[in-house]
Design an enzyme around this catalytic site. Structure first.
Site, PDB file in Angstrom:
ATOM      1  N   ASP A   9       0.873  -1.175   0.000  1.00  0.00           N
ATOM      2  CA  ASP A   9       0.000   0.000   0.000  1.00  0.00           C
ATOM      3  C   ASP A   9       0.911   1.226   0.000  1.00  0.00           C
ATOM      4  OD1 ASP A   9       0.950   0.134   2.581  1.00  0.00           O
ATOM      5  OD2 ASP A   9      -1.022   0.140   3.553  1.00  0.00           O
ATOM      6  N   CYS A  66       3.087  -3.520   3.990  1.00  0.00           N
ATOM      7  CA  CYS A  66       2.252  -2.395   4.438  1.00  0.00           C
ATOM      8  C   CYS A  66       2.949  -1.786   5.653  1.00  0.00           C
ATOM      9  CB  CYS A  66       0.808  -2.819   4.709  1.00  0.00           C
ATOM     10  SG  CYS A  66       0.560  -3.991   6.048  1.00  0.00           S
ATOM     11  N   THR A  68       2.554  -2.196   8.991  1.00  0.00           N
ATOM     12  CA  THR A  68       2.936  -3.187  10.002  1.00  0.00           C
ATOM     13  C   THR A  68       3.144  -4.588   9.422  1.00  0.00           C
ATOM     14  OG1 THR A  68       0.608  -3.717  10.356  1.00  0.00           O
ATOM     15  CG2 THR A  68       1.581  -2.028  11.808  1.00  0.00           C
ATOM     16  N   HIS A  99       9.534 -24.709   7.961  1.00  0.00           N
ATOM     17  CA  HIS A  99       8.465 -25.431   8.646  1.00  0.00           C
ATOM     18  C   HIS A  99       7.076 -25.183   8.069  1.00  0.00           C
ATOM     19  CE1 HIS A  99      10.730 -26.360  12.665  1.00  0.00           C
ATOM     20  NE2 HIS A  99      11.423 -26.670  11.590  1.00  0.00           N
ATOM     21  N   HIS A 134       6.832 -31.692   8.757  1.00  0.00           N
ATOM     22  CA  HIS A 134       6.267 -30.368   8.446  1.00  0.00           C
ATOM     23  C   HIS A 134       5.401 -30.439   7.193  1.00  0.00           C
ATOM     24  CE1 HIS A 134       8.789 -28.942  11.597  1.00  0.00           C
ATOM     25  NE2 HIS A 134       9.854 -29.445  10.993  1.00  0.00           N
TER      26      HIS A 134
HETATM   27  C1  RB5 Z   1      -1.864   2.376   6.714  1.00  0.00           C
HETATM   28  O1  RB5 Z   1      -1.850   3.505   7.521  1.00  0.00           O
HETATM   29  C2  RB5 Z   1      -1.716   1.114   7.572  1.00  0.00           C
HETATM   30  O2  RB5 Z   1      -2.884   0.905   8.291  1.00  0.00           O
HETATM   31  C3  RB5 Z   1      -1.387  -0.062   6.697  1.00  0.00           C
HETATM   32  O3  RB5 Z   1      -0.228   0.184   5.982  1.00  0.00           O
HETATM   33  C4  RB5 Z   1      -1.113  -1.370   7.430  1.00  0.00           C
HETATM   34  O4  RB5 Z   1      -0.181  -1.216   8.450  1.00  0.00           O
HETATM   35  C5  RB5 Z   1      -2.286  -2.160   7.844  1.00  0.00           C
HETATM   36  O5  RB5 Z   1      -2.170  -3.236   8.426  1.00  0.00           O
END
Ligand code: RB5
Length: 148
Positions: A9, A66, A68, A99, A134
């Site tokens: 994203d 993304c 996180t 695994h 596995h």
């Molecule tokens: C975008 O702000 C953020 O929510 C997205 O990149 C991601 O971390 C979602 O899981």
């Protein structure tokens, strides 16, 4: 050489571009499903495109970025045949291959620095699935998905 589908994203876009460069320098074929800028957008759309590409057999592995890595992994794991692993270090990357036979790597651009992210990618791509017990566990997952 394998084909790798990549997607991000807006938050993951700069790291996705670095990963793309890295993959190309190693000789991989890269299928880029966007995003193509840091303009705010929705991560599920890009996770979907990467997973569909794997399901069609165009790419053997996928990498999703993304902020996180959590959103990407949540979405990717809804697709049949996709085993997406959110990895924060090289150990997790290696184990997700050994695994879990993970075929999608998820990264958080706000969690790991660029150099660490590239080391994670390298560890993930250079580690093979161990199979054996596995393999039986992965077969259980496939059965739960109605694949076998
Ligand atoms: C975008 O702000 C953020 O929510 C997205 O990149 C991601 O971390 C979602 O899981």
């Amino acid at each position: 050489m394998q084909s790798i589908a990549v997607g991000s994203d807006h938050a993951g876009y700069p790291l996705k571009e670095k990963i793309k460069e890295f993959l190309l320098s190693k000789g991989y074929r890269v299928l880029d499903f966007g995003a193509q800028s840091t303009d705010s957008t929705d991560y599920p759309l890009f996770a979907r495109e990467v997973c569909l590409s794997l399901q069609r057999g165009e790419a053997q592995k996928g990498i999703l970025v993304c902020g996180t890595g959590i959103g990407m992994s949540v979405v990717a794991n809804k697709f049949k045949g996709i085993r997406a692993a959110l990895c924060l270090n090289e150990y997790m990357a290696r184990m997700s291959r050994k695994h879990n036979d993970a075929n999608v790597l998820c990264l958080g651009s706000r969690v790991v620095g660029q150099e660490l992210a590239l080391s994670i990618v390298e560890a993930w791509l250079s580690t093979d699935f161990e199979g054996g017990r596995h393999g039986e566990r992965v077969e259980l997952i496939k059965r739960m998905e109605g694949m076998v």
